[in-house]
Design an enzyme around this catalytic site. Structure first.
Site, PDB file in Angstrom:
ATOM      1  N   LYS A 125       0.852  -1.186   0.000  1.00 53.26           N
ATOM      2  CA  LYS A 125       0.000   0.000   0.000  1.00 53.26           C
ATOM      3  C   LYS A 125       0.888   1.236   0.000  1.00 53.26           C
ATOM      4  CE  LYS A 125      -1.704   2.707   2.917  1.00 53.26           C
ATOM      5  NZ  LYS A 125      -1.558   3.983   2.206  1.00 53.26           N
TER       6      LYS A 125
ATOM      7  N   CYS B 245      13.494  10.359   7.090  1.00 52.31           N
ATOM      8  CA  CYS B 245      13.421   9.817   8.450  1.00 52.31           C
ATOM      9  C   CYS B 245      14.750   9.974   9.175  1.00 52.31           C
ATOM     10  CB  CYS B 245      12.973   8.368   8.429  1.00 52.31           C
ATOM     11  SG  CYS B 245      13.910   7.373   7.285  1.00 52.31           S
TER      12      CYS B 245
HETATM   13  P1  NAI Z   1       2.059   7.916   8.474  1.00 50.19           P
HETATM   14  O1  NAI Z   1       2.929   7.128   9.341  1.00 50.19           O
HETATM   15  O2  NAI Z   1       0.695   8.234   8.909  1.00 50.19           O
HETATM   16  O3  NAI Z   1       1.927   7.195   7.049  1.00 50.19           O
HETATM   17  C1  NAI Z   1       2.791   6.213   6.544  1.00 50.19           C
HETATM   18  C2  NAI Z   1       1.971   5.146   5.848  1.00 50.19           C
HETATM   19  O4  NAI Z   1       1.163   4.452   6.803  1.00 50.19           O
HETATM   20  C3  NAI Z   1       0.996   5.660   4.809  1.00 50.19           C
HETATM   21  O5  NAI Z   1       0.969   4.752   3.723  1.00 50.19           O
HETATM   22  C4  NAI Z   1      -0.336   5.659   5.536  1.00 50.19           C
HETATM   23  O6  NAI Z   1      -1.432   5.542   4.685  1.00 50.19           O
HETATM   24  C5  NAI Z   1      -0.195   4.427   6.388  1.00 50.19           C
HETATM   25  N1  NAI Z   1      -1.024   4.390   7.596  1.00 50.19           N
HETATM   26  C6  NAI Z   1      -1.524   5.427   8.319  1.00 50.19           C
HETATM   27  N2  NAI Z   1      -2.207   4.960   9.367  1.00 50.19           N
HETATM   28  C7  NAI Z   1      -2.150   3.610   9.322  1.00 50.19           C
HETATM   29  C8  NAI Z   1      -2.643   2.571  10.153  1.00 50.19           C
HETATM   30  N3  NAI Z   1      -3.327   2.824  11.241  1.00 50.19           N
HETATM   31  N4  NAI Z   1      -2.383   1.305   9.817  1.00 50.19           N
HETATM   32  C9  NAI Z   1      -1.656   1.013   8.725  1.00 50.19           C
HETATM   33  N5  NAI Z   1      -1.166   1.957   7.905  1.00 50.19           N
HETATM   34  C10 NAI Z   1      -1.398   3.249   8.196  1.00 50.19           C
HETATM   35  O7  NAI Z   1       2.795   9.246   8.089  1.00 50.19           O
HETATM   36  P2  NAI Z   1       2.086  10.573   7.555  1.00 50.19           P
HETATM   37  O8  NAI Z   1       0.768  10.844   8.182  1.00 50.19           O
HETATM   38  O9  NAI Z   1       2.074  10.513   6.122  1.00 50.19           O
HETATM   39  O10 NAI Z   1       3.080  11.656   8.112  1.00 50.19           O
HETATM   40  C11 NAI Z   1       2.946  12.154   9.429  1.00 50.19           C
HETATM   41  C12 NAI Z   1       4.292  12.301  10.068  1.00 50.19           C
HETATM   42  O11 NAI Z   1       4.921  11.050  10.116  1.00 50.19           O
HETATM   43  C13 NAI Z   1       5.265  13.171   9.313  1.00 50.19           C
HETATM   44  O12 NAI Z   1       5.115  14.494   9.601  1.00 50.19           O
HETATM   45  C14 NAI Z   1       6.555  12.636   9.803  1.00 50.19           C
HETATM   46  O13 NAI Z   1       6.896  13.223  11.022  1.00 50.19           O
HETATM   47  C15 NAI Z   1       6.304  11.181  10.002  1.00 50.19           C
HETATM   48  N6  NAI Z   1       6.762  10.341   8.892  1.00 50.19           N
HETATM   49  C16 NAI Z   1       7.922   9.670   9.049  1.00 50.19           C
HETATM   50  C17 NAI Z   1       8.412   8.904   8.026  1.00 50.19           C
HETATM   51  C18 NAI Z   1       9.677   8.164   8.160  1.00 50.19           C
HETATM   52  O14 NAI Z   1      10.205   7.679   7.188  1.00 50.19           O
HETATM   53  N7  NAI Z   1      10.187   8.016   9.337  1.00 50.19           N
HETATM   54  C19 NAI Z   1       7.731   8.806   6.743  1.00 50.19           C
HETATM   55  C20 NAI Z   1       6.471   9.517   6.690  1.00 50.19           C
HETATM   56  C21 NAI Z   1       6.051  10.265   7.738  1.00 50.19           C
END
Ligand code: NAI
Length: 780
Positions: free
Chosen positions: A190, A298
């Site tokens: 996904k 990240c």
């Molecule tokens: P997120 O962690 O919500 O999204 C990442 C993925 O997880 C997306 O594909 C999303 O659709 C999916 N997802 C969301 N909720 C889920 C759930 N309950 N179960 C399974 N999958 C789920 O990140 P988001 O909202 O895009 O970004 C928010 C914050 O997260 C950013 O501001 C940043 O601080 C952090 N982030 C960190 C990343 C990293 O590589 N460490 C990457 C993306 C975001």
């Protein structure tokens, strides 16, 4: 404009990359995409728009995946999996190789599409993301080829669910899909809702590669679709990259399901500049550390720690460099900083910075009039506990503070709940190699930053998650032992007989904490009987407070991790020697406890101590073959404090089998011995006391596994929890472990033959270590 003016300004003219091919590709799909399931695109359903964040233009509409869509994709993956796994490694290698070649052939289309969907500068998509994607498939073609000979006895998990973020859409896909397929799994992926398009183009490329249908499936949608994939009972492993809160939710959702899990989460990675650093290089490095991909990385070097003596000069030069960064149309090859992924992310960054109590410096470079742009920003004057010092901003915002001594730099660097990456800048190799092991992080770059390669493991410790991606270590997370384990039988204590003999002299057993025998805090103990109606003694019933004391003692003993492997081996041999001197006594005790002849178990325990004494100085790291002039060292570091609920059925051997690998690798530990038969462990205190083991390295708390599992799993200072208990505690442990995202290793109610080969070996050593990749580029 005069020649003089041109020379004074040294401005670049615009150099936009064409996007006609991307537009044609989108038009071919009528700008409307269904999921990719079982080798074909499904008819588009109700969905949402994906936009270009630099312009706000809608690029396409994608389908919001429903529970039914996820189910169809998982079923397709399940149907395809056995045949895919049965292919010889060479056959899978050929598919991965074909994918690598096709990614190169379509590299420009992929790069432009990525830039338009995500907002990252085309220079980055073209020169970093896409080449790394191709490299990942080439490398894993190699691993697939070598797997049959190099990974005997291992099998794929089955169906892998991959949930990925929007910051490196195609690269994160590659990080998940390449190893999963190499290992013989099939995948349902996904993509993130902001950036689904390159995944869909990749799906099309798999058809060109002739990948059998169902081997890769893509379901688009938001977090709900992700949650449905995580919850699907037909998924055997989840690989997730994203935010720590979602990682925590996934840890809870998968608890007790037997699904394997790897989490690559957030960070607040320190970027440490010592006063002898090459300042120009350190400033250029910082541009890559925090303004690469608009800071939406990240492992971004988002926390600058600069040595006090050079701080003012460094900040001044940094500001000048920031003012020179060019922000604008991501498709322009001359820009340095592109668009933030979405207005929501832009609002988050803006709010966080506006709410900061520090001194905020925005780069003076002009911003485009429209689109999601945020200027490169430096914030100084924050306290260590301030929100922006501790939380991931995930934008082009750097926070900075100063330090005086190397030790202070280490303390500040580690003052975070994350542990993903760190950069060190110094011209003193001794200082760099002294500091690198002291930083709690999965990756350390020396005089460099943001170096990645498929051959080198990437991943974090603490709340940055667990598991590694890349290298042999990454492949292992997509494999499990091929042999099917039997269900474990619950082992119960011998109930109190109607009448029983009492010992001549009462022996009160205590707990073993910090090298001392201590009474249980609650003041409770329980009688332990033999099968022959004899009262053998009383075992203390440890409680939450005893666990706290034991963990504290284990922390205080962490100097053990710095002892040499040679020294640790000496102590393990000495424990074996002292146990051997009392073998008869232990064998008799085991017979009394379990009714079985205990001699074989004592002999096996002595042999096991020898095994790990042998391993103490032989579980070597690696020098990885990364394509740079330099080396990437994979160091096997101790995990920290390891707690274990030891096997019920093997009272002595079960305890030794957990203790010995943990301490051989430099961890300290808190052990809860066999719940029904605790007295073999309490006899061991005297052996430990006379074997030169420093106090606190091994702590033993007797008591109920069911009661002690929760405080151990929820403890913020326990770094890993293993459970070999015959009580079914896997669900509880995995759910509670989400507090600090500690590593867990649970038996899922499966039995292990403690006397045989599966009672020891590399699995235990891997669980007792965390790989830290230290990148050391060469060059004067
Ligand atoms: P997120 O962690 O919500 O999204 C990442 C993925 O997880 C997306 O594909 C999303 O659709 C999916 N997802 C969301 N909720 C889920 C759930 N309950 N179960 C399974 N999958 C789920 O990140 P988001 O909202 O895009 O970004 C928010 C914050 O997260 C950013 O501001 C940043 O601080 C952090 N982030 C960190 C990343 C990293 O590589 N460490 C990457 C993306 C975001």
């Amino acid at each position: 404009m005069t020649i003089k003016e041109i020379f004074d300004r040294m401005d670049y003219g615009p150099a936009p990359e064409g996007n006609a091919e991307v537009k044609a590709w989108l038009a071919r799909h009528k700008g409307n995409f269904g999921h990719f399931i079982d080798g074909q695109f499904a008819r588009p359903g109700t969905g949402f728009a994906t936009k270009n964040p630099a312009t706000g233009d809608v690029l396409a509409t994608v389908t919001q995946g429903t529970v039914g869509d996820v189910d169809a994709a998982v079923k397709a993956a399940r149907r395809a999996q056995p045949k895919w796994a049965r292919l010889p490694g060479h056959a899978r290698a050929k598919y991965l190789y074909a994918l690598a070649r096709l990614i190169q052939k379509h590299s420009r289309l992929l790069a432009v599409l990525e830039t338009m969907d995500n907002g990252k500068p085309i220079r980055e998509a073209r020169d970093i993301d896409i080449p790394l994607v191709a490299r990942h498939f080439y490398y894993h073609a190699g691993l697939a080829q070598l797997m049959d000979s190099e990974m005997p006895g291992m099998a794929p998990h089955g169906v892998c669910g991959a949930v990925i973020p929007w910051n490196f859409p195609l690269l994160m896909l590659a990080w998940k899909v390449a190893p999963a397929l190499a290992a013989g799994n099939t995948v349902v992926l996904k993509p993130a809702e902001y950036t689904p398009l390159t995944a869909l183009l990749f799906a099309e490329i798999t058809r060109e590669a002739g990948l059998p249908k169902g081997v890769l499936n893509i379901v688009t949608g938001d977090g709900e679709t992700g949650a449905a994939l995580v919850a699907h009972p037909g998924v055997d492993k989840i690989a997730f990259t994203g935010s720590t809160p979602v990682g925590r939710a996934i840890r809870r959702a998968t608890a007790g399901t037997g699904k394997a899990l790897t989490l690559e989460l957030g960070g607040k990675s320190p970027y440490i500049v010592f006063d002898d650093a090459d300042i120009d290089s350190a400033i250029e490095g910082l541009v890559d550390a925090i303004w690469f991909n608009q800071g939406q990385v990240c492992c971004a070097g988002s926390r600058l720690l600069v040595q006090e003596g050079i701080a003012e000069r460094f900040h001044d030069r940094l500001k000048r460099r920031m003012d020179g960064l060019r922000i604008g149309d991501p498709l322009d090859k001359c820009i340095d900083v592109g668009a933030v992924v979405d207005p929501v992310q832009l609002a988050t960054i803006t709010d966080m910075v506006n709410g900061s109590e520090g001194e905020v410096y925005h780069a003076k470079t002009p911003l485009p009039g429209q689109g999601c742009f945020y200027p490169p920003t430096l914030i100084t004057g924050l306290g260590t506990a301030s929100r922006l010092m501790q939380e991931e901003i995930f934008g082009p915002v750097l926070v900075s503070m100063t330090f005086r001594t190397p030790q202070e730099a280490v303390d500040l660097a580690n003052n975070t709940r994350f542990g993903l990456a760190a950069s060190l800048w110094t011209e003193n190799i001794n200082l760099a190699l002294d500091i690198a092991p002291k930083i709690r992080a999965g990756v350390v770059w020396v005089n460099a930053t943001n170096l990645f390669d498929a051959a080198a493991g990437f991943g974090g410790v603490r709340e940055s998650g667990f598991g590694r991606e890349g290298g042999w270590e990454g492949l292992l997370t997509y494999l499990k032992p091929a042999a099917a384990a039997k269900p474990i039988k619950r082992v119960a204590a011998i109930p109190e007989p109607a009448s029983f003999d009492v010992p001549d002299l009462d022996r009160t057993t205590k707990l073993f904490i910090g090298g001392k025998q201590t009474r249980p805090d609650g003041g409770y103990s329980r009688p332990v009987f033999s099968s022959k109606a004899k009262l053998l003694g009383h075992a203390g019933l440890g409680n939450r407070k005893d666990i706290r004391n034991a963990v504290e003692a284990a922390h205080a003993a962490k100097g053990w991790g710095k002892a040499t492997g040679h020294n640790r081996a000496q102590i393990l041999y000495y424990i074996a020697e002292n146990l051997s001197a009392r073998a008869g006594e232990f064998a008799a005790r085991l017979r009394d406890l379990t009714g079985r002849d205990g001699r074989a178990e004592v002999e096996a325990s002595i042999a096991r101590l020898f095994t790990y004494a042998a391993w103490s100085d032989k579980f070597d790291g690696q020098a990885k073959s990364v394509p740079i002039r330099g080396i990437a060292l994979a160091l096997n570091e101790p995990v920290g404090v390891i707690a274990a609920l030891c096997a019920d059925e093997a009272p002595l051997l079960g305890l030794i089998s957990a203790m010995a690998p943990a301490i051989a690798m430099g961890n300290t530990c808190v052990l809860v011995p066999s719940d029904p038969f605790p007295l073999a462990a309490t006899d061991l205190y005297q052996v430990l006391e006379t074997s030169d083991l420093p106090p606190g390295v091994v702590n033993i708390v007797t008591g109920s596994h069911t009661e002690l599992a929760k405080p151990l799993a929820g403890h913020m200072d326990v770094d890993a929890l293993w459970s070999f208990s015959s009580a079914d505690l896997s669900a509880l442990i995995e759910a509670e472990s989400a507090t600090n995202l500690k590593r867990t290793w649970v038996n899922n109610a499966r039995a292990r033959d403690w006397m045989g080969a599966e009672g020891e070996g590399r699995d235990f050593l891997r669980q007792a270590t965390a790989i830290k990749t230290v990148w050391v580029p060469y060059g004067a």
